[in-house]
Motif scaffolding. Structure first.
Motif, short mmCIF file in Angstrom:
data_model
loop_
_atom_site.label_atom_id
_atom_site.label_comp_id
_atom_site.label_asym_id
_atom_site.label_seq_id
_atom_site.Cartn_x
_atom_site.Cartn_y
_atom_site.Cartn_z
N TYR A 103 23.44 6.23 69.99
CA TYR A 103 22.54 5.09 70.07
C TYR A 103 21.67 5.08 71.34
O TYR A 103 20.72 4.30 71.42
N GLY A 104 22.00 5.92 72.30
CA GLY A 104 21.22 5.96 73.53
C GLY A 104 21.49 4.78 74.45
O GLY A 104 20.74 4.54 75.40
N ILE A 105 22.57 4.05 74.21
CA ILE A 105 22.91 2.88 75.03
C ILE A 105 23.98 3.27 76.05
O ILE A 105 25.06 3.72 75.68
N GLU A 106 23.66 3.12 77.32
CA GLU A 106 24.60 3.42 78.38
C GLU A 106 25.62 2.28 78.49
O GLU A 106 25.25 1.11 78.51
N ALA A 133 31.70 -5.30 68.33
CA ALA A 133 30.83 -5.87 69.36
C ALA A 133 29.78 -4.85 69.81
O ALA A 133 28.61 -5.18 69.99
N LEU A 134 30.20 -3.60 69.98
CA LEU A 134 29.27 -2.55 70.43
C LEU A 134 28.23 -2.20 69.38
O LEU A 134 27.05 -2.00 69.70
N VAL A 135 28.64 -2.14 68.12
CA VAL A 135 27.68 -1.86 67.05
C VAL A 135 26.67 -3.00 66.94
O VAL A 135 25.48 -2.77 66.71
N ASN A 136 27.13 -4.23 67.12
CA ASN A 136 26.22 -5.37 67.10
C ASN A 136 25.17 -5.25 68.21
O ASN A 136 24.00 -5.59 68.02
N ILE A 137 25.61 -4.78 69.37
CA ILE A 137 24.67 -4.57 70.48
C ILE A 137 23.61 -3.54 70.09
O ILE A 137 22.41 -3.73 70.30
N ASP A 142 18.71 -5.23 71.23
CA ASP A 142 17.47 -4.68 71.79
C ASP A 142 17.62 -4.43 73.29
O ASP A 142 16.85 -4.95 74.11
N THR A 143 18.63 -3.67 73.66
CA THR A 143 18.89 -3.35 75.05
C THR A 143 19.39 -1.91 75.14
O THR A 143 19.85 -1.35 74.15
N MET A 144 19.30 -1.33 76.32
CA MET A 144 19.75 0.06 76.50
C MET A 144 20.99 0.13 77.39
O MET A 144 21.40 1.20 77.81
N SER A 162 29.68 -7.27 77.40
CA SER A 162 28.47 -8.06 77.63
C SER A 162 27.21 -7.20 77.62
O SER A 162 27.26 -5.99 77.86
N ASP A 163 26.09 -7.85 77.35
CA ASP A 163 24.79 -7.20 77.42
C ASP A 163 23.75 -8.23 77.85
O ASP A 163 24.00 -9.43 77.81
N SER A 164 22.60 -7.75 78.26
CA SER A 164 21.52 -8.65 78.67
C SER A 164 20.37 -8.59 77.68
O SER A 164 19.19 -8.67 78.04
#
Length: 212
Positions: A103-106, A133-137, A142-144, A162-164
């Motif tokens: 997904y390219g999400i750190e 939770a991670l798949v929902n992110i 819409d965050t990396m 958590s995410d921003s």
């Protein structure tokens, strides 16, 4: 009546997990191994073809490599092998590597305390709710970047994700998303809790807690 309902839900989840484990093994040992054999064969052929074909062969090799990565992620999503043999922490680390590459999400993963051996049901549940939770992110936030904090305490395990990102109205989302409701139900079935906090444009925080 509630206890009977919980027993039925628990049985259904257990049956689903057994089937997911079987499919994951077939993907890893069958499809995954076949694709890898094709990939190594393509690499050998790539070195022997003339220049007019090299670009095409390279594209095909890269496509195979991407497909192998996707199959590996799918197998781990279905049932990570290390979850049974090495425990929750190892399974999470393996999953996060594949998650980031896909997904390219750190993901900043913070762990404190000494890992406690958990029962199979607790290991699977905690992995599944973190996964959800991670798949929902990946799909909605819409965050990396995301952050996971896992704390082993004497009497409980605590996990915060958590995410921003975009965030959402929790009450509205609970009526529309079976994933959010599933996290709460899964934690409830093992005697734990799930707290979801989010606001539009302010990110999301989900906290899982399980008495030990």
């Amino acid at each position: 009546m509630q206890s009977e309902k919980d027993n039925i839900s628990s049985y259904i989840i257990q049956s689903q997990e057994q089937e997911l484990k079987r499919i994951a093994l077939e993907l890893h040992e069958g499809v995954g191994q076949t694709l890898y054999s094709l990939y190594t064969g393509m690499q050998l052929i790539e070195g022997t073809v003339d220049k007019s074909m090299k670009g095409y062969m390279k594209d095909m090799t890269q496509l195979l490599e991407k497909t192998i990565q996707e199959v590996r992620l799918l197998a781990v999503e279905l049932h990570p092998p290390t979850l049974t043999t090495l425990g929750l922490l190892s399974a999470m680390k393996t999953y996060l590597k594949l998650y980031t590459s896909t997904y390219g999400i750190e993901v900043d993963f913070h762990v404190s305390g000494d890992e406690v051996e958990l029962g199979e049901k607790e290991r699977i549940t905690l992995f599944r709710v973190c996964q959800e939770a991670l798949v929902n992110i990946a799909i909605h936030a819409d965050t990396m970047k995301a952050t996971i904090t896992l704390v082993w305490e004497t009497e409980k395990i605590f996990i915060s994700i958590s995410d921003s990102g975009k965030g959402f109205e929790v009450e509205t989302a609970m009526k529309q998303s079976t994933g959010l409701a599933s996290m709460i139900e899964r934690m409830d079935l093992i005697g734990g809790s799930c707290i979801i906090a989010s606001k539009p444009q302010e990110g999301t925080s989900i906290e899982f807690s399980l008495p030990l």
